[in-house]
Scaffold this motif. Structure first.
Motif, PDB file in Angstrom:
ATOM      1  N   ASP A  93     -21.821  -6.239  -0.208  1.00 25.60           N
ATOM      2  CA  ASP A  93     -21.060  -5.435   0.745  1.00 25.60           C
ATOM      3  C   ASP A  93     -20.211  -6.329   1.644  1.00 25.60           C
ATOM      4  N   ALA A  94     -20.735  -7.478   2.041  1.00 23.99           N
ATOM      5  CA  ALA A  94     -19.962  -8.412   2.863  1.00 23.99           C
ATOM      6  C   ALA A  94     -18.700  -8.847   2.134  1.00 23.99           C
ATOM      7  N   GLU A  95     -18.817  -9.151   0.854  1.00 28.65           N
ATOM      8  CA  GLU A  95     -17.650  -9.570   0.075  1.00 28.65           C
ATOM      9  C   GLU A  95     -16.633  -8.432  -0.055  1.00 28.65           C
ATOM     10  N   ALA A  96     -17.119  -7.205  -0.275  1.00 27.02           N
ATOM     11  CA  ALA A  96     -16.215  -6.057  -0.381  1.00 27.02           C
ATOM     12  C   ALA A  96     -15.493  -5.811   0.936  1.00 27.02           C
ATOM     13  N   ILE A  97     -16.220  -5.896   2.038  1.00 22.64           N
ATOM     14  CA  ILE A  97     -15.622  -5.705   3.359  1.00 22.64           C
ATOM     15  C   ILE A  97     -14.611  -6.796   3.641  1.00 22.64           C
ATOM     16  N   PHE A  98     -14.963  -8.024   3.330  1.00 26.73           N
ATOM     17  CA  PHE A  98     -14.070  -9.154   3.547  1.00 26.73           C
ATOM     18  C   PHE A  98     -12.771  -8.957   2.770  1.00 26.73           C
ATOM     19  N   GLY A  99     -12.875  -8.529   1.531  1.00 27.97           N
ATOM     20  CA  GLY A  99     -11.679  -8.271   0.726  1.00 27.97           C
ATOM     21  C   GLY A  99     -10.805  -7.189   1.326  1.00 27.97           C
ATOM     22  N   LEU A 100     -11.409  -6.110   1.808  1.00 29.74           N
ATOM     23  CA  LEU A 100     -10.636  -5.050   2.456  1.00 29.74           C
ATOM     24  C   LEU A 100      -9.953  -5.554   3.718  1.00 29.74           C
ATOM     25  N   ALA A 101     -10.670  -6.364   4.500  1.00 27.67           N
ATOM     26  CA  ALA A 101     -10.127  -6.870   5.759  1.00 27.67           C
ATOM     27  C   ALA A 101      -8.929  -7.792   5.554  1.00 27.67           C
ATOM     28  N   LEU A 102      -8.862  -8.418   4.389  1.00 33.53           N
ATOM     29  CA  LEU A 102      -7.750  -9.332   4.108  1.00 33.53           C
ATOM     30  C   LEU A 102      -6.534  -8.629   3.498  1.00 33.53           C
ATOM     31  N   ALA A 103      -6.602  -7.318   3.350  1.00 32.72           N
ATOM     32  CA  ALA A 103      -5.490  -6.566   2.760  1.00 32.72           C
ATOM     33  C   ALA A 103      -4.208  -6.807   3.554  1.00 32.72           C
ATOM     34  N   GLY A 104      -3.116  -6.889   2.846  1.00 29.54           N
ATOM     35  CA  GLY A 104      -1.831  -7.208   3.458  1.00 29.54           C
ATOM     36  C   GLY A 104      -1.427  -6.289   4.591  1.00 29.54           C
ATOM     37  N   HIS A 105      -1.752  -5.005   4.483  1.00 30.13           N
ATOM     38  CA  HIS A 105      -1.327  -4.077   5.525  1.00 30.13           C
ATOM     39  C   HIS A 105      -2.122  -4.241   6.820  1.00 30.13           C
ATOM     40  N   LEU A 106      -3.148  -5.088   6.811  1.00 28.85           N
ATOM     41  CA  LEU A 106      -3.916  -5.351   8.034  1.00 28.85           C
ATOM     42  C   LEU A 106      -3.594  -6.710   8.654  1.00 28.85           C
ATOM     43  N   ARG A 107      -2.716  -7.472   8.040  1.00 29.94           N
ATOM     44  CA  ARG A 107      -2.483  -8.840   8.500  1.00 29.94           C
ATOM     45  C   ARG A 107      -1.895  -8.921   9.908  1.00 29.94           C
ATOM     46  N   HIS A 108      -1.273  -7.841  10.378  1.00 34.02           N
ATOM     47  CA  HIS A 108      -0.701  -7.844  11.727  1.00 34.02           C
ATOM     48  C   HIS A 108      -1.754  -7.611  12.805  1.00 34.02           C
ATOM     49  N   LEU A 109      -2.979  -7.224  12.393  1.00 34.34           N
ATOM     50  CA  LEU A 109      -4.049  -6.950  13.349  1.00 34.34           C
ATOM     51  C   LEU A 109      -4.876  -8.207  13.613  1.00 34.34           C
ATOM     52  N   PRO A 110      -5.444  -8.309  14.804  1.00 29.88           N
ATOM     53  CA  PRO A 110      -6.379  -9.412  15.051  1.00 29.88           C
ATOM     54  C   PRO A 110      -7.542  -9.324  14.061  1.00 29.88           C
ATOM     55  N   PRO A 111      -8.113 -10.451  13.677  1.00 26.48           N
ATOM     56  CA  PRO A 111      -9.192 -10.450  12.685  1.00 26.48           C
ATOM     57  C   PRO A 111     -10.330  -9.480  12.999  1.00 26.48           C
TER      58      PRO A 111
END
Length: 108
Positions: free
Chosen positions: A26-44
């Motif tokens: 689940d950590a890996e799946a969440i990490f992959g979602l968090a790195l999606a291009g449309h989220l790159r403008h948001l703070p980590p």
């Protein structure tokens, strides 16, 4: 889950702090979602929370089935909040999803 860019390292650190007992898959799946291009403008930390809530909603609740049954999105989100918060509790998170801030899916 080591190495990577500064943003990736910040997200890994935030993920460990937010969800100390999350299973690795689940950590890996969440990490992959968090790195999606449309989220790159948001703070980590914000991108990570969006990814956590989306992953839990779609993986551990009946959210998608309720939508398919014809419930509207707002009602469906309300119905799954308790299930989502149970997963967060199981994973050791002190943070919870509320009806006002329902951990909406990332835009895109």
């Amino acid at each position: 889950m080591t190495g990577g860019t500064k943003r990736q390292k910040e997200m890994r650190k935030a993920l460990r702090a937010l969800l100390p007992r999350v299973p690795m898959a689940d950590a890996e799946a969440i990490f992959g979602l968090a790195l999606a291009g449309h989220l790159r403008h948001l703070p980590p930390s914000i991108a990570l929370w969006q990814a956590v809530s989306s992953h839990i909603r779609h993986t551990f609740t009946g959210y998608d089935a309720l939508l398919e049954e014809g419930y509207d999105r707002d009602a469906t989100r309300f119905f799954v909040i308790d299930d989502m918060n149970q997963v967060l509790e199981d994973w050791g998170s002190a943070r919870r999803i509320t009806a006002e801030e329902d951990g909406q899916d990332p835009p895109g």
